[in-house]
Scaffold this active site. Structure first.
Site, PDB file in Angstrom:
ATOM      1  N   GLY A   1      -4.541  -4.323  -3.829  1.00  0.00           N
ATOM      2  CA  GLY A   1      -5.546  -3.290  -4.091  1.00  0.00           C
ATOM      3  C   GLY A   1      -4.791  -2.030  -4.449  1.00  0.00           C
ATOM      4  N   HIS A   2      -4.758  -1.680  -5.729  1.00  0.00           N
ATOM      5  CA  HIS A   2      -3.971  -0.541  -6.210  1.00  0.00           C
ATOM      6  C   HIS A   2      -4.926   0.564  -6.644  1.00  0.00           C
ATOM      7  CE1 HIS A   2      -0.299  -3.345  -7.140  1.00  0.00           C
ATOM      8  NE2 HIS A   2      -0.703  -3.396  -5.893  1.00  0.00           N
TER       9      HIS A   2
ATOM     10  N   ALA B   1      -7.485  -1.016   0.702  1.00  0.00           N
ATOM     11  CA  ALA B   1      -8.171  -0.887  -0.580  1.00  0.00           C
ATOM     12  C   ALA B   1      -8.879  -2.188  -0.958  1.00  0.00           C
ATOM     13  CB  ALA B   1      -7.174  -0.493  -1.669  1.00  0.00           C
TER      14      ALA B   1
ATOM     15  N   ASP C   1       0.814  -1.222   0.000  1.00  0.00           N
ATOM     16  CA  ASP C   1       0.000   0.000   0.000  1.00  0.00           C
ATOM     17  C   ASP C   1       0.844   1.268   0.000  1.00  0.00           C
ATOM     18  OD1 ASP C   1      -2.216  -1.662   0.110  1.00  0.00           O
ATOM     19  OD2 ASP C   1      -2.242  -1.648   2.304  1.00  0.00           O
ATOM     20  N   GLU C   2       1.997   1.202  -0.600  1.00  0.00           N
ATOM     21  CA  GLU C   2       2.896   2.362  -0.652  1.00  0.00           C
ATOM     22  C   GLU C   2       2.428   3.396  -1.668  1.00  0.00           C
ATOM     23  OE1 GLU C   2       3.877  -0.792  -1.164  1.00  0.00           O
ATOM     24  OE2 GLU C   2       5.399  -1.349   0.309  1.00  0.00           O
TER      25      GLU C   2
ATOM     26  N   GLN D   1       2.007  -5.967  -3.133  1.00  0.00           N
ATOM     27  CA  GLN D   1       2.499  -6.056  -1.751  1.00  0.00           C
ATOM     28  C   GLN D   1       3.828  -5.293  -1.609  1.00  0.00           C
ATOM     29  OE1 GLN D   1       1.365  -9.440  -3.166  1.00  0.00           O
ATOM     30  NE2 GLN D   1      -0.536  -8.399  -2.677  1.00  0.00           N
TER      31      GLN D   1
ATOM     32  N   THR E   1      -5.902 -11.573   3.602  1.00  0.00           N
ATOM     33  CA  THR E   1      -6.967 -10.822   2.927  1.00  0.00           C
ATOM     34  C   THR E   1      -8.169 -11.682   2.534  1.00  0.00           C
ATOM     35  OG1 THR E   1      -5.957 -11.199   0.779  1.00  0.00           O
ATOM     36  CG2 THR E   1      -5.301  -9.194   1.947  1.00  0.00           C
TER      37      THR E   1
ATOM     38  N   LYS F   1       1.867   2.095  -5.079  1.00  0.00           N
ATOM     39  CA  LYS F   1       2.435   1.544  -6.320  1.00  0.00           C
ATOM     40  C   LYS F   1       1.544   1.802  -7.522  1.00  0.00           C
ATOM     41  CE  LYS F   1       2.394  -2.438  -4.311  1.00  0.00           C
ATOM     42  NZ  LYS F   1       2.034  -2.046  -2.936  1.00  0.00           N
TER      43      LYS F   1
ATOM     44  N   ARG G   1     -10.084  -2.791   5.823  1.00  0.00           N
ATOM     45  CA  ARG G   1      -9.626  -2.820   7.220  1.00  0.00           C
ATOM     46  C   ARG G   1      -8.829  -1.550   7.549  1.00  0.00           C
ATOM     47  NH1 ARG G   1      -6.294  -8.285   7.698  1.00  0.00           N
ATOM     48  NH2 ARG G   1      -5.795  -7.742   5.545  1.00  0.00           N
TER      49      ARG G   1
HETATM   50  P1  GDP Z   1      -0.796   0.336  -3.545  1.00  0.00           P
HETATM   51  O1  GDP Z   1      -1.429  -0.924  -3.094  1.00  0.00           O
HETATM   52  O2  GDP Z   1       0.671   0.367  -3.285  1.00  0.00           O
HETATM   53  O3  GDP Z   1      -1.108   0.688  -4.966  1.00  0.00           O
HETATM   54  O4  GDP Z   1      -1.420   1.506  -2.638  1.00  0.00           O
HETATM   55  P2  GDP Z   1      -2.984   1.658  -2.199  1.00  0.00           P
HETATM   56  O5  GDP Z   1      -3.758   2.091  -3.374  1.00  0.00           O
HETATM   57  O6  GDP Z   1      -3.445   0.439  -1.488  1.00  0.00           O
HETATM   58  O7  GDP Z   1      -2.867   2.775  -1.097  1.00  0.00           O
HETATM   59  C1  GDP Z   1      -2.329   4.036  -1.397  1.00  0.00           C
HETATM   60  C2  GDP Z   1      -3.387   5.089  -1.082  1.00  0.00           C
HETATM   61  O8  GDP Z   1      -2.773   6.365  -1.046  1.00  0.00           O
HETATM   62  C3  GDP Z   1      -4.458   5.209  -2.139  1.00  0.00           C
HETATM   63  O9  GDP Z   1      -5.659   5.583  -1.523  1.00  0.00           O
HETATM   64  C4  GDP Z   1      -3.940   6.317  -3.059  1.00  0.00           C
HETATM   65  O10 GDP Z   1      -4.985   6.989  -3.747  1.00  0.00           O
HETATM   66  C5  GDP Z   1      -3.310   7.226  -2.054  1.00  0.00           C
HETATM   67  N1  GDP Z   1      -2.152   8.008  -2.504  1.00  0.00           N
HETATM   68  C6  GDP Z   1      -1.124   7.629  -3.314  1.00  0.00           C
HETATM   69  N2  GDP Z   1      -0.195   8.599  -3.369  1.00  0.00           N
HETATM   70  C7  GDP Z   1      -0.649   9.606  -2.587  1.00  0.00           C
HETATM   71  C8  GDP Z   1      -0.108  10.881  -2.197  1.00  0.00           C
HETATM   72  O11 GDP Z   1       0.981  11.278  -2.573  1.00  0.00           O
HETATM   73  N3  GDP Z   1      -0.860  11.632  -1.345  1.00  0.00           N
HETATM   74  C9  GDP Z   1      -2.072  11.216  -0.875  1.00  0.00           C
HETATM   75  N4  GDP Z   1      -2.729  12.019  -0.052  1.00  0.00           N
HETATM   76  N5  GDP Z   1      -2.590  10.025  -1.214  1.00  0.00           N
HETATM   77  C10 GDP Z   1      -1.885   9.239  -2.041  1.00  0.00           C
HETATM   78  P1  IMO Z   2      -0.932  -4.179  -2.215  1.00  0.00           P
HETATM   79  O1  IMO Z   2      -0.501  -4.749  -3.537  1.00  0.00           O
HETATM   80  C1  IMO Z   2      -0.949  -4.529   2.145  1.00  0.00           C
HETATM   81  C2  IMO Z   2      -1.049  -8.590   3.801  1.00  0.00           C
HETATM   82  C3  IMO Z   2      -2.298  -9.057   4.534  1.00  0.00           C
HETATM   83  C4  IMO Z   2      -1.695 -10.031   5.526  1.00  0.00           C
HETATM   84  C5  IMO Z   2      -0.559 -10.673   4.719  1.00  0.00           C
HETATM   85  C6  IMO Z   2      -0.912 -12.003   4.080  1.00  0.00           C
HETATM   86  O2  IMO Z   2      -2.212  -3.437  -2.286  1.00  0.00           O
HETATM   87  O3  IMO Z   2       0.194  -3.406  -1.609  1.00  0.00           O
HETATM   88  P2  IMO Z   2      -2.443 -12.687   2.009  1.00  0.00           P
HETATM   89  O4  IMO Z   2      -3.901 -12.439   1.756  1.00  0.00           O
HETATM   90  O5  IMO Z   2      -1.552 -12.111   0.971  1.00  0.00           O
HETATM   91  O6  IMO Z   2      -2.139 -14.121   2.290  1.00  0.00           O
HETATM   92  O7  IMO Z   2      -2.146 -11.905   3.396  1.00  0.00           O
HETATM   93  O8  IMO Z   2      -0.230  -9.745   3.701  1.00  0.00           O
HETATM   94  N1  IMO Z   2      -1.276  -8.084   2.433  1.00  0.00           N
HETATM   95  C7  IMO Z   2      -1.202  -6.797   2.081  1.00  0.00           C
HETATM   96  N2  IMO Z   2      -0.994  -5.689   2.816  1.00  0.00           N
HETATM   97  N3  IMO Z   2      -1.076  -4.425   0.799  1.00  0.00           N
HETATM   98  C8  IMO Z   2      -1.253  -5.520   0.037  1.00  0.00           C
HETATM   99  O9  IMO Z   2      -1.247  -5.477  -1.310  1.00  0.00           O
HETATM  100  C9  IMO Z   2      -1.364  -6.773   0.673  1.00  0.00           C
HETATM  101  N4  IMO Z   2      -1.566  -8.034   0.233  1.00  0.00           N
HETATM  102  C10 IMO Z   2      -1.490  -8.820   1.318  1.00  0.00           C
HETATM  103  O10 IMO Z   2      -2.942  -7.989   5.179  1.00  0.00           O
HETATM  104  O11 IMO Z   2      -1.107  -9.338   6.606  1.00  0.00           O
HETATM  105 MG    MG Z   3      -2.924  -1.594  -1.792  1.00  0.00          MG
END
Ligand code: GDP
Ligand code: IMO
Ligand code: MG
Length: 437
Positions: free
Chosen positions: A40-41, A300, A13-14, A225, A126, A16, A304
């Protein structure tokens, strides 16, 4: 032109998805190489929020073709829905998506296996069937995309899986149906239908990417991840079941390491984690709750609440070294605006027997990162003054408040990697390129 890779260097969830959306401009291919619908991106397209789970985020860039590699565990029912959802809003998917025949399948039986398994509950997975699908793959009894195209093989494979599940959990046929939430024939016919939808999309991902690279085209690989969830290098057993680090790119797509030319490591300007496991820089509950609200840190995929904490430079440094990260892409800097004191973990204290400044795994190899040790680690912080005002309006890196630039400079120095870009909002173009100096 060399292949580019985007990897999460924390616990997922960085941001990406957003980074890939930006870098996918002008790309010929965007490929997923591991994970599955646990990802979840989040990206924004024309003011609309999209959350991609299995399809690469590059799908929103009309020129790019997208690939799902052999290293992914593919949920065909969820994928068919994801395709339909995107096509319903005018994003063309099917003519542009190629799926490896060697990707393993996730079925409703795998999801049930996860619900029935005690270990997965203890990790806070998840619920997308990821662990059971990779377990079947490793034990050489898995079902693959090519089996989805062959109703005979699919049926046999599903029946064998049912038998294994029944004997493992001591369930009768009806009890299994109840645990799965649907019966044998229903699952089979839904999967066969998904197989008919996906059949035209199946192709040799490795060959397509290598030929594209031979032609000098641009290829981007989208990690799911993060490195600390890597099955080998993460905080085992609180990890996912795939190789989220650089090696996973090669095995998960069938490309040699020398074709990779640039590795972008994505980190938040702080840290979050979903699910259980060690998190040395986690904030105290009250502070974490306030932070979560301002940062909008909710999963996403599962919704949670994410655990929140400060940037851990020791762990990030280790992740970047393993991945060979060339440049950091720091996201969500805007979220830190208005916080009086910002913290950066630069060392751990209280680990007996070695210098407190040594990052785990770097004290001459005598210490190593393990979940047990991280559970006990007490971070030592460098504190920084925060800044006021909304960064989302900043037009250039140079126009960021000096406090923000000082914080980033320390983050980069402590991680040991230069910062290439800083993200200051969720939109694709809310990004500042970092200039030298
Ligand atoms: P991913 O799984 O690495 O693609 O990241 P997620 O989508 O799960 O979580 C990143 C969250 O941060 C999302 O809700 C994005 O819309 C949001 N996001 C990404 N970059 C930024 C940023 O620079 N600022 C803010 N406020 N939100 C961001
Ligand atoms: P993205 O691509 C954050 C975590 C779960 C759990 C562990 C194992 O959006 O960054 P799994 O269902 O993979 O067997 O769960 O990994 N986890 C994530 N946490 N972002 C994700 O994906 C994740 N995918 C799995 O919460 O701790
Ligand atoms: Mg994510």
């Amino acid at each position: 032109m060399a292949i580019e890779v985007v990897l999460g260097c924390q616990w997922g969830d960085e941001g990406k998805g957003k980074v890939v959306q930006l870098l996918a401009q002008g790309a010929d291919w965007v490929a997923r190489f591991q994970g599955g619908a646990n990802a979840g991106h989040t990206i924004f397209v024309g003011g609309r929020r999209l959350i991609l789970h299995q399809i690469p985020s590059g799908i929103v860039e009309p020129r790019a073709r997208c690939a799902i590699g052999n290293g992914v565990v593919l949920d065909p029912l969820a994928l068919a829905e994801e395709i339909a959802g995107l096509e319903a809003i005018g994003i063309e998917v099917r003519p542009r998506l190629t799926i490896s025949p060697f990707a393993h399948l996730v079925t409703p039986l795998h999801k049930a296996a996860e619900r029935l398994g005690r270990q997965d509950r203890a990790i806070g997975t998840t619920g997308r069937g990821i662990g059971p699908a990779y377990a079947e793959k490793a034990s050489r009894s898995g079902l693959r995309v090519e089996d989805l195209l062959d109703p005979g093989r699919l049926g046999e494979g599903l029946d064998a899986l049912r038998l294994r599940l029944r004997s493992e959990h001591g369930l009768g046929d009806a009890a299994l149906d109840e645990a799965v939430g649907s019966g044998r024939e229903d699952i089979r016919s839904r999967l066969e239908a998904a197989g008919r939808t996906l059949a035209p999309l199946v192709g040799d991902v490795s060959a397509l990417l290598l030929e594209s690279d031979d032609r000098g085209e641009r290829i981007l690989c989208e990690g799911a991840q993060g490195a600390l969830l890597d099955i080998d290098h993460g905080t085992y057993p609180f990890v996912t079941s795939s190789s989220t680090t650089i090696g996973g790119v090669c095995t998960g797509l069938g490309i040699p390491p020398r074709r990779i030319g640039r590795v972008v490591g994505v980190v938040k300007a702080y840290a979050t984690r979903v699910g259980l496991g060690p998190f040395p820089t986690e904030m105290e509950p009250g502070e974490a709750d306030r932070f979560r609200e301002r940062a909008g840190e909710y999963g996403a995929t599962t919704g949670r609440p994410r655990r929140c904490g400060w940037y851990d430079a020791l762990l990030a440094r280790r992740c970047c070294r393993i991945n060979g990260v060339d440049e950091l892409f720091v996201t969500k800097l805007d979220v830190l605006g208005g916080i009086g004191r910002l913290r950066l973990a630069v060392a751990y204290e209280g680990r007996p027997g070695e210098a407190p400044d040594a990052p785990p795994g770097e004290a001459g190899g005598r210490d190593w990162l393990s979940s047990m040790r991280l559970e006990r680690a007490r971070p030592r912080y460098r504190d920084f003054p925060g800044w006021r005002g909304d960064l989302q309006a900043a037009a250039r890196f140079e126009s960021l408040p000096p406090e923000a630039r000082a914080y980033l400079a320390a983050l980069s120095a402590e991680t040991g990697v230069p910062i290439g870009h800083v993200s200051i909002g969720p939109g694709r173009d809310q990004v500042l390129a970092v200039t030298a100096g």
